[in-house]
Motif scaffolding. Structure first.
Motif, PDB file in Angstrom:
ATOM      1  N   LEU A 105     -64.049  -4.061 -20.293  1.00 45.01           N
ATOM      2  CA  LEU A 105     -63.833  -3.232 -19.107  1.00 45.01           C
ATOM      3  C   LEU A 105     -65.159  -2.933 -18.405  1.00 45.01           C
ATOM      4  O   LEU A 105     -65.222  -2.931 -17.168  1.00 45.01           O
ATOM      5  CB  LEU A 105     -63.141  -1.926 -19.508  1.00 45.01           C
ATOM      6  N   THR A 106     -66.215  -2.704 -19.176  1.00 44.64           N
ATOM      7  CA  THR A 106     -67.511  -2.445 -18.538  1.00 44.64           C
ATOM      8  C   THR A 106     -68.019  -3.669 -17.781  1.00 44.64           C
ATOM      9  O   THR A 106     -68.771  -3.527 -16.802  1.00 44.64           O
ATOM     10  CB  THR A 106     -68.567  -2.031 -19.576  1.00 44.64           C
ATOM     11  N   ILE A 107     -67.619  -4.857 -18.208  1.00 48.17           N
ATOM     12  CA  ILE A 107     -68.074  -6.069 -17.519  1.00 48.17           C
ATOM     13  C   ILE A 107     -67.410  -6.224 -16.156  1.00 48.17           C
ATOM     14  O   ILE A 107     -68.041  -6.668 -15.187  1.00 48.17           O
ATOM     15  CB  ILE A 107     -67.823  -7.310 -18.405  1.00 48.17           C
ATOM     16  N   ILE A 108     -66.130  -5.829 -16.041  1.00 48.99           N
ATOM     17  CA  ILE A 108     -65.448  -5.988 -14.754  1.00 48.99           C
ATOM     18  C   ILE A 108     -65.709  -4.808 -13.819  1.00 48.99           C
ATOM     19  O   ILE A 108     -65.474  -4.918 -12.610  1.00 48.99           O
ATOM     20  CB  ILE A 108     -63.934  -6.177 -14.939  1.00 48.99           C
ATOM     21  N   GLU A 109     -66.194  -3.704 -14.343  1.00 49.70           N
ATOM     22  CA  GLU A 109     -66.406  -2.504 -13.506  1.00 49.70           C
ATOM     23  C   GLU A 109     -67.362  -2.734 -12.345  1.00 49.70           C
ATOM     24  O   GLU A 109     -67.053  -2.359 -11.199  1.00 49.70           O
ATOM     25  CB  GLU A 109     -66.883  -1.342 -14.392  1.00 49.70           C
ATOM     26  N   PRO A 110     -68.555  -3.343 -12.547  1.00 48.22           N
ATOM     27  CA  PRO A 110     -69.445  -3.535 -11.398  1.00 48.22           C
ATOM     28  C   PRO A 110     -68.857  -4.440 -10.328  1.00 48.22           C
ATOM     29  O   PRO A 110     -69.129  -4.253  -9.137  1.00 48.22           O
ATOM     30  CB  PRO A 110     -70.706  -4.150 -12.025  1.00 48.22           C
ATOM     31  N   TYR A 111     -68.051  -5.420 -10.741  1.00 47.96           N
ATOM     32  CA  TYR A 111     -67.431  -6.302  -9.750  1.00 47.96           C
ATOM     33  C   TYR A 111     -66.444  -5.526  -8.876  1.00 47.96           C
ATOM     34  O   TYR A 111     -66.371  -5.739  -7.654  1.00 47.96           O
ATOM     35  CB  TYR A 111     -66.734  -7.461 -10.450  1.00 47.96           C
ATOM     36  N   PHE A 112     -65.680  -4.623  -9.496  1.00 48.38           N
ATOM     37  CA  PHE A 112     -64.752  -3.797  -8.718  1.00 48.38           C
ATOM     38  C   PHE A 112     -65.517  -2.888  -7.762  1.00 48.38           C
ATOM     39  O   PHE A 112     -65.131  -2.734  -6.596  1.00 48.38           O
ATOM     40  CB  PHE A 112     -63.860  -2.971  -9.649  1.00 48.38           C
ATOM     41  N   MET A 113     -66.576  -2.262  -8.248  1.00 47.60           N
ATOM     42  CA  MET A 113     -67.363  -1.379  -7.384  1.00 47.60           C
ATOM     43  C   MET A 113     -67.898  -2.134  -6.169  1.00 47.60           C
ATOM     44  O   MET A 113     -67.808  -1.659  -5.029  1.00 47.60           O
ATOM     45  CB  MET A 113     -68.532  -0.781  -8.180  1.00 47.60           C
ATOM     46  N   TYR A 114     -68.457  -3.293  -6.424  1.00 46.71           N
ATOM     47  CA  TYR A 114     -69.036  -4.090  -5.342  1.00 46.71           C
ATOM     48  C   TYR A 114     -67.968  -4.543  -4.354  1.00 46.71           C
ATOM     49  O   TYR A 114     -68.125  -4.407  -3.133  1.00 46.71           O
ATOM     50  CB  TYR A 114     -69.759  -5.301  -5.943  1.00 46.71           C
ATOM     51  N   TRP A 115     -66.864  -5.063  -4.885  1.00 52.03           N
ATOM     52  CA  TRP A 115     -65.809  -5.624  -4.028  1.00 52.03           C
ATOM     53  C   TRP A 115     -65.157  -4.539  -3.171  1.00 52.03           C
ATOM     54  O   TRP A 115     -64.949  -4.732  -1.958  1.00 52.03           O
ATOM     55  CB  TRP A 115     -64.769  -6.312  -4.899  1.00 52.03           C
ATOM     56  N   ILE A 116     -64.842  -3.394  -3.755  1.00 52.18           N
ATOM     57  CA  ILE A 116     -64.188  -2.323  -2.991  1.00 52.18           C
ATOM     58  C   ILE A 116     -65.108  -1.817  -1.890  1.00 52.18           C
ATOM     59  O   ILE A 116     -64.678  -1.605  -0.747  1.00 52.18           O
ATOM     60  CB  ILE A 116     -63.782  -1.175  -3.935  1.00 52.18           C
ATOM     61  N   ALA A 117     -66.385  -1.631  -2.204  1.00 50.04           N
ATOM     62  CA  ALA A 117     -67.328  -1.158  -1.184  1.00 50.04           C
ATOM     63  C   ALA A 117     -67.459  -2.170  -0.047  1.00 50.04           C
ATOM     64  O   ALA A 117     -67.496  -1.784   1.133  1.00 50.04           O
ATOM     65  CB  ALA A 117     -68.691  -0.884  -1.815  1.00 50.04           C
ATOM     66  N   GLU A 118     -67.526  -3.444  -0.382  1.00 50.95           N
ATOM     67  CA  GLU A 118     -67.640  -4.469   0.658  1.00 50.95           C
ATOM     68  C   GLU A 118     -66.382  -4.536   1.517  1.00 50.95           C
ATOM     69  O   GLU A 118     -66.463  -4.813   2.720  1.00 50.95           O
ATOM     70  CB  GLU A 118     -67.913  -5.835   0.018  1.00 50.95           C
ATOM     71  N   GLU A 119     -65.226  -4.290   0.917  1.00 55.55           N
ATOM     72  CA  GLU A 119     -63.990  -4.284   1.689  1.00 55.55           C
ATOM     73  C   GLU A 119     -63.993  -3.168   2.729  1.00 55.55           C
ATOM     74  O   GLU A 119     -63.368  -3.289   3.784  1.00 55.55           O
ATOM     75  CB  GLU A 119     -62.783  -4.127   0.751  1.00 55.55           C
ATOM     76  N   PHE A 120     -64.684  -2.085   2.454  1.00 54.74           N
ATOM     77  CA  PHE A 120     -64.795  -0.975   3.412  1.00 54.74           C
ATOM     78  C   PHE A 120     -66.062  -1.096   4.264  1.00 54.74           C
ATOM     79  O   PHE A 120     -66.455  -0.137   4.929  1.00 54.74           O
ATOM     80  CB  PHE A 120     -64.798   0.362   2.661  1.00 54.74           C
TER      81      PHE A 120
END
Length: 527
Positions: free
Chosen positions: A218-233
């Motif tokens: 879960l810690t490995i996928i967390e930074p990808y989610f943070m980056y992707w969600i921020a870029e989507e906004f």
């Protein structure tokens, strides 16, 4: 797939061998990685690896920045926030502006926008490289905290410059009002989204029962989610990863158990190490094509190398100048936090050493590789190959020249040696151990006071901690007894290895005990 898989495995094997060689030579592994990337470009017949520029940021940057944020001390960053902020934002902008002006004058057809793009790419010093190099020499805690905090935040500020420069190059115009509004949203939105997503992930860790492998995954996928969600906004994905990583790091004891924390450290260390190596090898595999593209645009290899050397000198000089400006500003506005040395010469040496710590690394390389091949109208992106090559030369020179000489300068610098207070650190460590032992003793007496009369085991446990509390300095565990203790641990490993040959013994039991022995040996290193 059958042809590319052996090649990918060979790449990872090369990365591992370079790291082993670096450990043997006692040099930072990024130095050998960049040299390895250069040597790979001379091997004939290797396939040309092309990674979609749009995927470079998404694949490599989120985990690298997240791990750096996870390792940084938020407490120390708050303590030195003025110096860190000046290096992370003002120095980065000054460096990018200097590179933009000089390259606009020096390179034919190089616009200010393209110069800012190059300046934003090469302006941030690399956290991984700095940490790997300073590992071989002692530096003051304040300096280490400043370097860690700076390298963490300057990645975000420089990549914001890169984003605006890409827009200016692609559209041919730059509207300051729109840029200012967009810049504010990238800062505020990136920080807010990162903290919010980090908070949600901490809840997931807490609420869902998970073992160590699940927590680590879960810690490995967390930074990808943070980056992707921020870029989507349309905010800064880099800032989101940094702020989210700092938020979760400060709360790691609340949502990760000891097993997850212990195992995650090793997993992440290996993961980031491989990512760094892959990026350096990718640029090495692309170098022949990059050089060919430069020659086609009228930039011979010798000329491009000259540009790279000049840009490197600009970066080093700009950072040293910025270090002295920061010292003057601190002496005027915040004299209480000025480093204390017993000589005026030492005071003037500190900014010079800090200015010499600006090694560039994988973030700059990933940013350069992320430049699109073509513009929106289909035309080739101007000077892309030249920017990539100059970036590689900058990384190569800063890692080799500054990286190899920095440990020597740090050891020779009396100013840094005078900033050490080993006796104070030793007393603080003793005080911490004493307080911890007495805390445990009081905790046991308070919680189990009603069980003492009828439970001899509790009484023995309290007696044991009383003995430890009285032996404040652990005098029995000196360097001589440590050697004996390590020999005993090694003897236990040999015994367990022989015992494992017994078919009636479950190997999992043996492995668990070996793991406990390894933990005990690690504990000895910090006593």
């Amino acid at each position: 797939m059958h042809t590319i898989l052996p090649f990918l495995l060979a790449m990872i094997g090369i990365i591992v061998l370079l790291n082993m060689w670096a450990a043997k030579l006692k040099v930072a592994y990024p130095i050998l990685l960049v040299i390895g990337g250069l040597l790979v470009s001379f091997i004939p017949g290797l396939p040309v690896v092309r990674v979609d520029p749009d995927l470079i940021f998404l694949l490599f940057l989120p985990p690298i920045l997240f791990e750096a944020a996870w390792s940084a001390s938020f407490k120390e960053m708050k303590k030195w926030w003025r110096i860190i902020g000046s290096y992370a934002f003002l120095v980065v902008f000054f460096t990018a502006l200097t590179v933009a002006v000089v390259t606009n004058y020096m390179i034919p057809g190089f616009s200010i926008a393209i110069g800012f793009l190059l300046g934003g790419i090469v302006s941030p010093p690399d956290a991984v490289s700095t940490g790997a190099i300073t590992k071989f020499v002692k530096i003051p805690k304040s300096t280490s905290a400043i370097l860690e905090g700076e390298s963490l935040l300057n990645d975000a500020s420089s990549l914001i410059i890169v984003r605006f420069a890409l827009v200016a190059v692609g559209t041919g115009q730059f509207i300051w009002q729109d840029a200012a509004i967009s810049f504010v949203w990238m800062l505020v939105g990136g920080l807010g989204i990162g903290v919010l997503v980090g908070w949600l992930f901490t809840l997931i860790h807490k609420r869902l029962p998970a073992d160590a492998p699940s927590n680590i995954a879960l810690t490995i996928i967390e930074p990808y989610f943070m980056y992707w969600i921020a870029e989507e906004f349309h905010s800064s994905g880099v800032l989101a990863v940094v702020s989210g990583g700092l938020f979760m790091s400060a709360r790691r004891l609340k949502f990760l158990d000891s097993t997850s924390r212990l195992r995650a450290y090793n997993v992440w260390e290996s993961f980031i190490f491989i990512l760094n190596g892959v990026v350096f090898l990718i640029i090495g595999l692309e170098l022949p094509e990059i050089i060919e593209g430069m020659n086609a645009r009228g930039f011979p290899l010798s000329v491009a190398i000259g540009y790279g050397v000049i840009v490197t000198v600009i970066l080093i000089v700009a950072r040293i100048i910025s270090s002295y400006v920061a010292m003057f500003a601190t002496m005027i506005f915040r004299p209480s936090v000025t480093p204390s040395t017993s000589s005026r010469k030492g005071m003037w040496t500190i900014p010079l050493i800090l200015g010499w710590t600006g090694m560039r690394g994988v973030v700059s390389l990933a940013a350069a590789l992320a430049i699109p091949v073509t513009l929106e109208n289909g035309d080739a992106f101007p000077y892309r190959n030249l920017i990539l090559f100059i970036t590689f030369v900058v990384i190569l020179l800063t890692l080799i020249v500054q990286g190899l000489t920095l440990p020597y300068f740090l050891k020779r610098s009396k100013a840094f040696n005078m900033m050490f207070n080993e006796e104070a650190d030793k007393l603080a460590k003793i005080k911490m151990k004493r307080g911890l032992k007495h805390h445990i003793l009081n905790y046991l007496k308070d919680k189990y006071k009603n069980d003492l009369p009828q439970n001899s085991n509790i009484e023995k446990f309290i007696q044991q901690w009383e003995e430890r509390a009285n032996d404040v300095e652990d005098k029995w565990m000196n360097e001589e007894t440590k050697v004996i203790f390590v020999e005993i641990l090694e003897s236990q490993r040999e015994y367990l290895t022989e015992l494992n040959k017994d078919p009636s013994i479950d190997e999992e039991i043996i492995r668990q005990q070996l793991y406990q022995i390894d933990l005990e040996e690690e504990r000895l290193k910090i006593i």
